[in-house]
Write a protein that holds these residues in place. Structure first.
Motif, PDB file in Angstrom:
ATOM      1  N   GLU A 238       0.844  -1.206   0.000  1.00 46.03           N
ATOM      2  CA  GLU A 238       0.000   0.000   0.000  1.00 46.03           C
ATOM      3  C   GLU A 238       0.873   1.247   0.000  1.00 46.03           C
ATOM      4  O   GLU A 238       2.026   1.214   0.403  1.00 46.03           O
ATOM      5  CB  GLU A 238      -0.886   0.027   1.253  1.00 46.03           C
ATOM      6  CG  GLU A 238      -1.867  -1.122   1.376  1.00 46.03           C
ATOM      7  CD  GLU A 238      -2.963  -1.111   0.322  1.00 46.03           C
ATOM      8  OE1 GLU A 238      -3.198  -0.041  -0.267  1.00 46.03           O
ATOM      9  OE2 GLU A 238      -3.554  -2.179   0.077  1.00 46.03           O
ATOM     10  N   ARG A 239       0.281   2.367  -0.422  1.00 43.06           N
ATOM     11  CA  ARG A 239       0.984   3.659  -0.381  1.00 43.06           C
ATOM     12  C   ARG A 239       0.562   4.442   0.857  1.00 43.06           C
ATOM     13  O   ARG A 239      -0.584   4.347   1.278  1.00 43.06           O
ATOM     14  CB  ARG A 239       0.667   4.457  -1.622  1.00 43.06           C
ATOM     15  CG  ARG A 239       1.218   3.714  -2.817  1.00 43.06           C
ATOM     16  CD  ARG A 239       1.228   4.499  -4.042  1.00 43.06           C
ATOM     17  NE  ARG A 239       1.969   3.725  -5.029  1.00 43.06           N
ATOM     18  CZ  ARG A 239       2.643   4.249  -6.009  1.00 43.06           C
ATOM     19  NH1 ARG A 239       2.669   5.548  -6.149  1.00 43.06           N
ATOM     20  NH2 ARG A 239       3.282   3.498  -6.871  1.00 43.06           N
ATOM     21  N   ILE A 240       1.481   5.189   1.380  1.00 42.29           N
ATOM     22  CA  ILE A 240       1.171   6.025   2.541  1.00 42.29           C
ATOM     23  C   ILE A 240       0.632   7.350   2.001  1.00 42.29           C
ATOM     24  O   ILE A 240       1.344   8.088   1.318  1.00 42.29           O
ATOM     25  CB  ILE A 240       2.432   6.268   3.408  1.00 42.29           C
ATOM     26  CG1 ILE A 240       3.128   4.927   3.730  1.00 42.29           C
ATOM     27  CG2 ILE A 240       2.066   7.017   4.684  1.00 42.29           C
ATOM     28  CD1 ILE A 240       2.274   3.915   4.447  1.00 42.29           C
ATOM     29  N   GLN A 300      15.692   3.954  -2.595  1.00 45.07           N
ATOM     30  CA  GLN A 300      16.027   4.424  -3.952  1.00 45.07           C
ATOM     31  C   GLN A 300      15.260   5.691  -4.328  1.00 45.07           C
ATOM     32  O   GLN A 300      15.526   6.297  -5.353  1.00 45.07           O
ATOM     33  CB  GLN A 300      15.767   3.300  -4.983  1.00 45.07           C
ATOM     34  CG  GLN A 300      14.310   3.008  -5.344  1.00 45.07           C
ATOM     35  CD  GLN A 300      13.481   2.315  -4.247  1.00 45.07           C
ATOM     36  OE1 GLN A 300      13.940   2.076  -3.137  1.00 45.07           O
ATOM     37  NE2 GLN A 300      12.234   1.990  -4.567  1.00 45.07           N
ATOM     38  N   ARG A 301      14.261   6.092  -3.476  1.00 48.29           N
ATOM     39  CA  ARG A 301      13.375   7.183  -3.839  1.00 48.29           C
ATOM     40  C   ARG A 301      13.272   8.170  -2.672  1.00 48.29           C
ATOM     41  O   ARG A 301      13.088   7.738  -1.537  1.00 48.29           O
ATOM     42  CB  ARG A 301      11.978   6.570  -4.097  1.00 48.29           C
ATOM     43  CG  ARG A 301      10.926   7.512  -4.521  1.00 48.29           C
ATOM     44  CD  ARG A 301      10.864   7.566  -5.993  1.00 48.29           C
ATOM     45  NE  ARG A 301       9.714   8.281  -6.480  1.00 48.29           N
ATOM     46  CZ  ARG A 301       9.563   8.548  -7.766  1.00 48.29           C
ATOM     47  NH1 ARG A 301      10.446   8.139  -8.640  1.00 48.29           N
ATOM     48  NH2 ARG A 301       8.525   9.229  -8.167  1.00 48.29           N
ATOM     49  N   SER A 302      13.368   9.456  -2.930  1.00 45.37           N
ATOM     50  CA  SER A 302      13.185  10.434  -1.847  1.00 45.37           C
ATOM     51  C   SER A 302      11.684  10.723  -1.719  1.00 45.37           C
ATOM     52  O   SER A 302      11.114  11.448  -2.530  1.00 45.37           O
ATOM     53  CB  SER A 302      13.948  11.718  -2.168  1.00 45.37           C
ATOM     54  OG  SER A 302      13.590  12.713  -1.247  1.00 45.37           O
ATOM     55  N   VAL A 307       1.363  17.952  -0.200  1.00 43.47           N
ATOM     56  CA  VAL A 307       0.346  18.936   0.183  1.00 43.47           C
ATOM     57  C   VAL A 307      -0.849  18.312   0.911  1.00 43.47           C
ATOM     58  O   VAL A 307      -1.478  18.938   1.760  1.00 43.47           O
ATOM     59  CB  VAL A 307      -0.130  19.706  -1.082  1.00 43.47           C
ATOM     60  CG1 VAL A 307      -0.820  18.785  -2.073  1.00 43.47           C
ATOM     61  CG2 VAL A 307      -1.025  20.881  -0.748  1.00 43.47           C
ATOM     62  N   GLU A 308      -1.152  17.043   0.570  1.00 47.03           N
ATOM     63  CA  GLU A 308      -2.401  16.458   1.058  1.00 47.03           C
ATOM     64  C   GLU A 308      -2.396  16.159   2.548  1.00 47.03           C
ATOM     65  O   GLU A 308      -3.446  16.072   3.172  1.00 47.03           O
ATOM     66  CB  GLU A 308      -2.734  15.175   0.281  1.00 47.03           C
ATOM     67  CG  GLU A 308      -2.704  15.308  -1.223  1.00 47.03           C
ATOM     68  CD  GLU A 308      -3.765  16.240  -1.777  1.00 47.03           C
ATOM     69  OE1 GLU A 308      -4.333  17.033  -0.995  1.00 47.03           O
ATOM     70  OE2 GLU A 308      -4.000  16.201  -2.983  1.00 47.03           O
ATOM     71  N   PHE A 309      -1.205  15.955   3.117  1.00 49.16           N
ATOM     72  CA  PHE A 309      -1.142  15.565   4.521  1.00 49.16           C
ATOM     73  C   PHE A 309      -1.743  16.660   5.408  1.00 49.16           C
ATOM     74  O   PHE A 309      -2.657  16.413   6.200  1.00 49.16           O
ATOM     75  CB  PHE A 309       0.314  15.278   4.902  1.00 49.16           C
ATOM     76  CG  PHE A 309       0.457  14.587   6.225  1.00 49.16           C
ATOM     77  CD1 PHE A 309       0.105  13.253   6.380  1.00 49.16           C
ATOM     78  CD2 PHE A 309       0.934  15.268   7.331  1.00 49.16           C
ATOM     79  CE1 PHE A 309       0.221  12.615   7.609  1.00 49.16           C
ATOM     80  CE2 PHE A 309       1.058  14.645   8.565  1.00 49.16           C
ATOM     81  CZ  PHE A 309       0.697  13.311   8.695  1.00 49.16           C
TER      82      PHE A 309
HETATM   83  N1  COA Z   1       3.976   5.304  -0.028  1.00 44.70           N
HETATM   84  C1  COA Z   1       4.723   4.218  -0.279  1.00 44.70           C
HETATM   85  N2  COA Z   1       5.490   4.073  -1.369  1.00 44.70           N
HETATM   86  C2  COA Z   1       5.510   5.100  -2.220  1.00 44.70           C
HETATM   87  C3  COA Z   1       4.764   6.272  -2.037  1.00 44.70           C
HETATM   88  C4  COA Z   1       3.972   6.359  -0.881  1.00 44.70           C
HETATM   89  N3  COA Z   1       3.238   7.425  -0.629  1.00 44.70           N
HETATM   90  N4  COA Z   1       4.989   7.120  -3.064  1.00 44.70           N
HETATM   91  C5  COA Z   1       5.838   6.499  -3.886  1.00 44.70           C
HETATM   92  N5  COA Z   1       6.144   5.276  -3.387  1.00 44.70           N
HETATM   93  C6  COA Z   1       7.064   4.290  -3.949  1.00 44.70           C
HETATM   94  C7  COA Z   1       6.371   3.389  -4.950  1.00 44.70           C
HETATM   95  O1  COA Z   1       5.753   2.293  -4.324  1.00 44.70           O
HETATM   96  C8  COA Z   1       7.520   2.989  -5.822  1.00 44.70           C
HETATM   97  O2  COA Z   1       8.258   1.992  -5.143  1.00 44.70           O
HETATM   98  P1  COA Z   1       8.903   0.756  -5.940  1.00 44.70           P
HETATM   99  O3  COA Z   1       9.894   1.376  -6.877  1.00 44.70           O
HETATM  100  O4  COA Z   1       9.493  -0.066  -4.865  1.00 44.70           O
HETATM  101  O5  COA Z   1       7.743   0.116  -6.659  1.00 44.70           O
HETATM  102  C9  COA Z   1       8.383   4.251  -5.864  1.00 44.70           C
HETATM  103  O6  COA Z   1       8.073   4.976  -4.688  1.00 44.70           O
HETATM  104  C10 COA Z   1       8.086   5.125  -7.054  1.00 44.70           C
HETATM  105  O7  COA Z   1       6.682   5.227  -7.193  1.00 44.70           O
HETATM  106  P2  COA Z   1       5.949   5.854  -8.461  1.00 44.70           P
HETATM  107  O8  COA Z   1       4.536   5.402  -8.466  1.00 44.70           O
HETATM  108  O9  COA Z   1       6.745   5.616  -9.701  1.00 44.70           O
HETATM  109  O10 COA Z   1       6.074   7.371  -8.147  1.00 44.70           O
HETATM  110  P3  COA Z   1       5.188   8.500  -8.679  1.00 44.70           P
HETATM  111  O11 COA Z   1       6.080   9.577  -9.104  1.00 44.70           O
HETATM  112  O12 COA Z   1       4.218   8.052  -9.726  1.00 44.70           O
HETATM  113  O13 COA Z   1       4.408   8.858  -7.355  1.00 44.70           O
HETATM  114  C11 COA Z   1       2.481   9.630  -6.278  1.00 44.70           C
HETATM  115  C12 COA Z   1       3.719   9.997  -7.107  1.00 44.70           C
HETATM  116  C13 COA Z   1       1.921  10.899  -5.716  1.00 44.70           C
HETATM  117  C14 COA Z   1       1.453   8.964  -7.189  1.00 44.70           C
HETATM  118  C15 COA Z   1       2.881   8.671  -5.126  1.00 44.70           C
HETATM  119  O14 COA Z   1       3.922   9.229  -4.354  1.00 44.70           O
HETATM  120  C16 COA Z   1       1.704   8.273  -4.262  1.00 44.70           C
HETATM  121  O15 COA Z   1       0.970   7.362  -4.624  1.00 44.70           O
HETATM  122  N6  COA Z   1       1.524   8.946  -3.078  1.00 44.70           N
HETATM  123  C17 COA Z   1       0.420   8.640  -2.214  1.00 44.70           C
HETATM  124  C18 COA Z   1      -0.851   9.347  -2.687  1.00 44.70           C
HETATM  125  C19 COA Z   1      -0.778  10.842  -2.449  1.00 44.70           C
HETATM  126  O16 COA Z   1      -0.421  11.319  -1.393  1.00 44.70           O
HETATM  127  N7  COA Z   1      -1.173  11.574  -3.489  1.00 44.70           N
HETATM  128  C20 COA Z   1      -1.202  13.036  -3.463  1.00 44.70           C
HETATM  129  C21 COA Z   1      -0.127  13.604  -4.314  1.00 44.70           C
HETATM  130  S1  COA Z   1       0.006  15.360  -4.170  1.00 44.70           S
END
Ligand code: COA
Length: 366
Positions: A238-240, A300-302, A307-309
């Motif tokens: 799941e994503r946080i 591997q990812r920062s 903003v949503e938090f």
């Molecule tokens: N929680 C857990 N893992 C996360 C994450 C999160 N919030 N955001 C990114 N990752 C991880 C992914 O699982 C992925 O891991 P992997 O390489 O092991 O598979 C890696 O980071 C890259 O993810 P990716 O989907 O390519 O990044 P993105 O650039 O498309 O992500 C979001 C951008 C916003 C879609 C993503 O960070 C996310 O889903 N966040 C949660 C939803 C959210 O808060 N949305 C509001 C955005 S303003």
């Protein structure tokens, strides 16, 4: 080509710039921090619309025109609201907006600017069995949203909501703005373009995230162990919610602006829910735990706070229920969408990329 079009530049814009490495947001030559500290939403609407509409009036006149548009939208759509109210609040708002005229002029732009702010409180009240409260054309946009909700429209709360609307008004070529520009590029009307933006904003990876942030905070509080809860969540794939961004590799500057707003609200006793203070302290603990867990789980990812938090905390304190958070996001972002749609119509060309066919080929018949 990167899956997800990372790093692809699809438009030239004068509207906003997201510096993902430095953590800065510029809107028409102004920093987000300056706008959030000193500008009202109505002034920012004028900043975004400038040059894209004939006969754009000055700040005070435009704010008055937005007030008049709130009244017009309410009067136009009120007969349909009872039918729409049983739908999910976001779908109901989208359906209401779809009923507006689909032109490209300032009157269309003002109706669309007003619509989410009018429809959200009216639909919320109807879904609770209450009568909608008519807008007050002379009120400030954010203050009137709170008045229509029927909550405490204290100046502090109205200012907090106004700062939120300013903070989310535009943000580069995010998914919903791109969707808006694609539709506008066909010279479809502004309502059609805004409906595309609304569709994209709804998803949990974009504007649908703040509602789940509240659910997450509640679940973590119930679990009693933030780090363990967060680690389990990531282990399940799941994503946080409220963390991570496609562009920002550092902290989203909007998170700090909104956190400061929530902190100011928490320091006052007149917040409608009274929750801002206690929520904030707990949310800060969860935020730190999430950053620690994400740093270890995804080295591997920062992945930083987005903003949503703090949006979730602010809108909760303002008295909006979770299911309406994305509506309020739309109430702020709509001005950016309109400006981008106009910029695309005026300066752009129809957006029509190519796809690469990777499916089966037909048998060649001799
Ligand atoms: N929680 C857990 N893992 C996360 C994450 C999160 N919030 N955001 C990114 N990752 C991880 C992914 O699982 C992925 O891991 P992997 O390489 O092991 O598979 C890696 O980071 C890259 O993810 P990716 O989907 O390519 O990044 P993105 O650039 O498309 O992500 C979001 C951008 C916003 C879609 C993503 O960070 C996310 O889903 N966040 C949660 C939803 C959210 O808060 N949305 C509001 C955005 S303003």
């Amino acid at each position: 080509m990167a899956n997800g079009l990372d790093d692809v530049v699809a438009a030239d814009t004068v509207l906003s710039d997201v510096d993902g490495a430095g953590g800065h947001l510029t809107i028409r030559g102004h920093s987000l921090t300056e706008l959030a500290a000193h500008w009202r939403y109505g002034q920012v609407v004028r900043l975004l619309f400038d040059g894209f509409f004939d006969e754009l009036p000055g700040d005070a006149e435009l704010e008055k025109a937005i007030g008049d548009a709130r009244v017009e939208v309410f009067e136009r759509l009120q007969p349909m609201l009872t039918e729409l109210a049983p739908l999910h609040i976001y779908s109901a708002m989208r359906a209401g907006i779809a009923l507006l005229p689909d032109g490209d002029g300032l009157a269309d732009a003002l109706r669309l600017t007003a619509a989410p702010a009018v429809l959200t409180p009216a639909l919320l009240r109807l879904s609770r069995g209450k009568k909608p409260i008519a807008p007050d054309a002379s009120a400030d946009h954010a203050a009137d949203m709170l008045k229509m909700l029927g909550g405490t429209a204290s100046p502090a709360l109205a200012k907090a909501l106004d700062t939120y609307l300013v903070t989310v008004c535009d943000h580069g070529l995010n998914a919903s703005t791109f969707a808006t520009r694609v539709v506008a590029s066909t010279q479809a009307g502004l309502t059609s373009a805004i409906l595309a933006g609304l569709g994209a904003l709804k998803g949990p990876l974009h504007g649908g995230a703040p509602g789940p942030v509240i659910e997450m905070l509640d679940a973590i509080e119930a679990s009693g162990d933030a780090a363990a809860w967060l680690r389990d969540e990531i282990a399940r794939g799941e994503r946080i919610m409220g963390f991570g961004h496609r562009i920002y590799r550092v902290r989203d500057p909007r998170a700090d602006v909104l956190k400061a707003v929530v902190r100011r609200l928490g320091a006052r006793s007149q917040t409608s829910s009274g929750k801002a203070g206690s929520r904030l302290a707990f949310a800060e603990t969860v935020e730190q735990a999430a950053l620690d867990v994400l740093r270890i789980a995804k080295p591997q990812r920062s992945i930083q706070t987005n903003v949503e938090f703090y949006t979730a905390l602010l809108l909760e304190a303002a008295g909006f229920p979770e299911e309406a958070f994305s509506n309020v996001f739309a109430a702020g972002r709509v001005a950016g969408w309109i400006a981008h749609a106009r910029e695309q119509q005026v300066t752009g060309r129809m957006i029509r990329p190519q796809s690469r066919y990777v499916g089966p080929v037909p048998d060649l018949v001799a």
